[in-house]
Design a protein around this motif. Structure first.
Motif, mmCIF file in Angstrom:
data_model
loop_
_atom_site.group_PDB
_atom_site.id
_atom_site.type_symbol
_atom_site.label_atom_id
_atom_site.label_comp_id
_atom_site.label_asym_id
_atom_site.label_seq_id
_atom_site.Cartn_x
_atom_site.Cartn_y
_atom_site.Cartn_z
ATOM 1 N N PHE A 1 12.068 19.564 -11.618
ATOM 2 C CA PHE A 1 10.909 19.013 -11.740
ATOM 3 C C PHE A 1 9.861 19.973 -12.150
ATOM 4 O O PHE A 1 9.524 21.137 -11.494
ATOM 5 N N HIS A 2 9.086 19.920 -13.409
ATOM 6 C CA HIS A 2 8.083 21.048 -13.544
ATOM 7 C C HIS A 2 6.674 20.667 -12.972
ATOM 8 O O HIS A 2 6.252 19.576 -13.543
ATOM 9 N N VAL A 3 6.149 21.327 -12.362
ATOM 10 C CA VAL A 3 4.886 21.149 -11.545
ATOM 11 C C VAL A 3 3.707 21.813 -12.003
ATOM 12 O O VAL A 3 3.796 23.061 -11.836
ATOM 13 N N ASP A 4 2.613 21.293 -12.746
ATOM 14 C CA ASP A 4 1.562 22.295 -13.375
ATOM 15 C C ASP A 4 0.424 22.126 -12.637
ATOM 16 O O ASP A 4 -0.316 21.082 -12.313
ATOM 17 N N ILE A 5 -0.004 23.357 -12.019
ATOM 18 C CA ILE A 5 -0.971 23.330 -10.915
ATOM 19 C C ILE A 5 -2.280 24.034 -11.776
ATOM 20 O O ILE A 5 -2.043 25.261 -12.239
ATOM 21 N N MET A 6 -3.462 23.476 -12.100
ATOM 22 C CA MET A 6 -4.306 23.871 -12.953
ATOM 23 C C MET A 6 -5.699 24.023 -12.020
ATOM 24 O O MET A 6 -5.929 23.023 -11.292
ATOM 25 N N ASP A 7 -6.256 25.083 -12.158
ATOM 26 C CA ASP A 7 -7.682 25.248 -11.224
ATOM 27 C C ASP A 7 -8.901 25.136 -11.854
ATOM 28 O O ASP A 7 -10.113 25.408 -11.266
ATOM 29 N N GLY A 8 -8.968 24.878 -13.107
ATOM 30 C CA GLY A 8 -10.430 24.798 -13.934
ATOM 31 C C GLY A 8 -11.043 26.305 -14.103
ATOM 32 O O GLY A 8 -11.959 26.085 -14.663
ATOM 33 N N THR A 9 -10.466 27.180 -13.554
ATOM 34 C CA THR A 9 -10.939 28.351 -13.859
ATOM 35 C C THR A 9 -10.158 29.435 -14.902
ATOM 36 O O THR A 9 -10.539 29.791 -16.006
ATOM 37 N N PHE A 10 -8.800 29.477 -14.215
ATOM 38 C CA PHE A 10 -7.816 30.198 -15.406
ATOM 39 C C PHE A 10 -7.401 29.355 -16.630
ATOM 40 O O PHE A 10 -7.432 29.935 -17.609
ATOM 41 N N VAL A 11 -7.502 28.141 -16.324
ATOM 42 C CA VAL A 11 -7.392 27.143 -17.812
ATOM 43 C C VAL A 11 -8.598 26.143 -17.621
ATOM 44 O O VAL A 11 -9.047 25.854 -16.632
ATOM 45 N N PRO A 12 -8.879 25.756 -18.724
ATOM 46 C CA PRO A 12 -10.099 24.744 -18.871
ATOM 47 C C PRO A 12 -9.552 23.178 -18.421
ATOM 48 O O PRO A 12 -10.001 22.319 -19.147
ATOM 49 N N ASN A 13 -9.056 23.061 -17.377
ATOM 50 C CA ASN A 13 -8.621 21.760 -16.783
ATOM 51 C C ASN A 13 -8.016 21.764 -15.309
ATOM 52 O O ASN A 13 -7.933 22.977 -14.998
ATOM 53 N N ILE A 14 -8.385 20.707 -14.690
ATOM 54 C CA ILE A 14 -8.035 20.579 -13.208
ATOM 55 C C ILE A 14 -6.968 19.618 -13.153
ATOM 56 O O ILE A 14 -6.991 18.399 -13.761
ATOM 57 N N SER A 15 -5.568 20.008 -12.521
ATOM 58 C CA SER A 15 -4.516 18.853 -12.640
ATOM 59 C C SER A 15 -4.616 18.189 -10.957
ATOM 60 O O SER A 15 -5.245 17.246 -10.702
ATOM 61 N N PHE A 16 -3.853 18.924 -10.120
ATOM 62 C CA PHE A 16 -3.522 18.291 -8.998
ATOM 63 C C PHE A 16 -3.145 19.527 -7.916
ATOM 64 O O PHE A 16 -2.653 20.566 -8.458
ATOM 65 N N GLY A 17 -3.198 19.075 -6.622
ATOM 66 C CA GLY A 17 -2.576 20.279 -5.859
ATOM 67 C C GLY A 17 -1.808 19.915 -4.664
ATOM 68 O O GLY A 17 -0.582 18.948 -4.965
ATOM 69 N N PHE A 18 -1.979 20.136 -3.423
ATOM 70 C CA PHE A 18 -0.782 20.096 -2.320
ATOM 71 C C PHE A 18 -0.544 18.575 -2.289
ATOM 72 O O PHE A 18 0.520 18.347 -1.780
ATOM 73 N N PRO A 19 -1.562 17.777 -2.117
ATOM 74 C CA PRO A 19 -1.339 16.285 -1.907
ATOM 75 C C PRO A 19 -0.002 15.730 -2.890
ATOM 76 O O PRO A 19 0.823 15.007 -2.282
ATOM 77 N N VAL A 20 -0.129 16.049 -4.027
ATOM 78 C CA VAL A 20 0.879 15.887 -5.007
ATOM 79 C C VAL A 20 2.377 16.683 -4.640
ATOM 80 O O VAL A 20 3.308 15.964 -4.716
ATOM 81 N N MET A 21 1.715 17.801 -4.441
ATOM 82 C CA MET A 21 3.280 18.361 -3.878
ATOM 83 C C MET A 21 3.848 17.973 -2.809
ATOM 84 O O MET A 21 5.299 17.849 -2.713
ATOM 85 N N GLU A 22 3.175 17.220 -1.773
ATOM 86 C CA GLU A 22 3.964 16.577 -0.665
ATOM 87 C C GLU A 22 4.711 15.405 -1.412
ATOM 88 O O GLU A 22 5.819 15.173 -0.481
ATOM 89 N N VAL A 23 4.168 14.695 -1.991
ATOM 90 C CA VAL A 23 4.769 13.446 -2.622
ATOM 91 C C VAL A 23 5.973 14.092 -3.182
ATOM 92 O O VAL A 23 7.157 13.316 -3.092
ATOM 93 N N LEU A 24 5.858 14.941 -3.959
ATOM 94 C CA LEU A 24 7.362 15.384 -4.531
ATOM 95 C C LEU A 24 8.238 15.899 -3.776
ATOM 96 O O LEU A 24 9.396 15.521 -3.945
ATOM 97 N N LYS A 25 7.786 16.757 -2.721
ATOM 98 C CA LYS A 25 8.536 17.207 -1.612
ATOM 99 C C LYS A 25 9.229 16.142 -0.994
ATOM 100 O O LYS A 25 10.628 16.223 -0.790
ATOM 101 N N ALA A 26 8.663 15.041 -0.819
ATOM 102 C CA ALA A 26 9.207 13.889 0.039
ATOM 103 C C ALA A 26 10.318 13.099 -0.724
ATOM 104 O O ALA A 26 11.133 12.491 -0.396
ATOM 105 N N HIS A 27 9.870 13.025 -2.214
ATOM 106 C CA HIS A 27 10.824 12.110 -3.149
ATOM 107 C C HIS A 27 11.563 12.798 -3.982
ATOM 108 O O HIS A 27 12.752 12.081 -4.413
ATOM 109 N N ALA A 28 11.414 13.971 -4.616
ATOM 110 C CA ALA A 28 12.191 14.471 -5.382
ATOM 111 C C ALA A 28 13.453 15.186 -5.125
ATOM 112 O O ALA A 28 13.443 15.636 -3.973
ATOM 113 N N THR A 29 14.818 14.787 -5.760
ATOM 114 C CA THR A 29 16.060 15.344 -5.281
ATOM 115 C C THR A 29 16.191 16.534 -6.297
ATOM 116 O O THR A 29 17.564 16.968 -5.973
#
Ligand code: DX5
Ligand code: ZN
Length: 227
Positions: free
Chosen positions: A35-63
């Protein structure tokens, strides 16, 4: 000796977040490798994606392993948290790290594979003295920040140059390509020496994402690039 097949890493950024668990299950069932997981902070790149809450969902369900691409300033502040959140591979940008060697050491100390990403304008040669310490290099084939952009053709020669450098310094180095990858260019990228492919739009905008993953995975570079 068996030929190592390239790996496919669908980008979660292009998933339907209203049906995230469904899309995670689709990737679990597919021939995708990571699974490729793109974390964007709105400073290094001009967009904000998602952070730890989505990581937790991935950790729980991705095999399958989580390949975490940090498009953030000061990534050194978050290495341990991403490792705890389930990252198997952590990628930091060359352009975001003043003390890159230390960050790479920290990624390994956290129990993850270490990868460094290069923006399209950053020369491959700048990695010469750190290549021996890396598990993978991510060659950005678009300017980071958004899915669905057009592949930058110069990436092909960067991959070839990196493959040649790795042959001298670190032959087991993996080369990942991220941005605008699809059936139209994966063959020549495999031939150039890349072995991990991120794909977002190509997969999630396809009529059948699971079938597109299979097509990308089983793409025979030799046949499809012959003219
Ligand atoms: C871009 C991200 C990519 C992106 C790829 O900044 O790093 O991983 O999601 O998406 P596509 O395949 O649509 O270019
Ligand atoms: Zn990415």
């Amino acid at each position: 000796m068996p030929v190592m097949k390239h790996l496919i890493a669908p980008s979660v950024l292009s998933a339907d977040f209203g049906n995230l668990q469904r899309d995670i299950e689709m990737i679990n069932l597919s021939e995708a490798d990571w699974f490729h997981v793109d974390i964007m902070d709105g400073t290094f790149v001009p967009n904000i994606s998602f952070g730890f809450p989505v990581m937790e969902v991935l950790k729980a369900h991705a095999t399958k392993p989580l390949d975490v691409h940090l498009m953030i300033v000061k990534p050194e502040l978050y290495i341990d948290r991403f490792a705890e959140a389930g990252a198997a591979v952590i990628t930091v940008h060359y352009e975001a790290c003043i003390h890159l060697h230390r960050v790479v050491q920290n990624i390994h100390a956290a129990g993850c594979k270490a990868c460094v990403a290069l923006n399209p304008h950053t020369p491959v040669l700048l990695l010469k003295d750190i290549l021996i310490d890396l598990d993978m290099v991510l060659v950005m084939s678009v300017n980071p920040g958004f899915g669905g952009q057009k592949f930058i053709p110069n990436t092909l020669s960067k991959v070839k140059e990196l493959k040649a450098l790795a042959a001298l310094i670190n032959p087991s180095l993996r080369i990942e390509v991220d941005g605008g990858v699809g059936l139209n260019n994966i063959g020549e990228l495999v031939n150039a020496g890349a072995d991990v492919f991120v794909a977002g739009n190509a997969i999630f905008a396809a009529p059948s994402p699971i079938e597109m993953i299979s097509l990308l995975k089983n793409h025979d570079a030799g046949i499809l690039t012959r003219s």
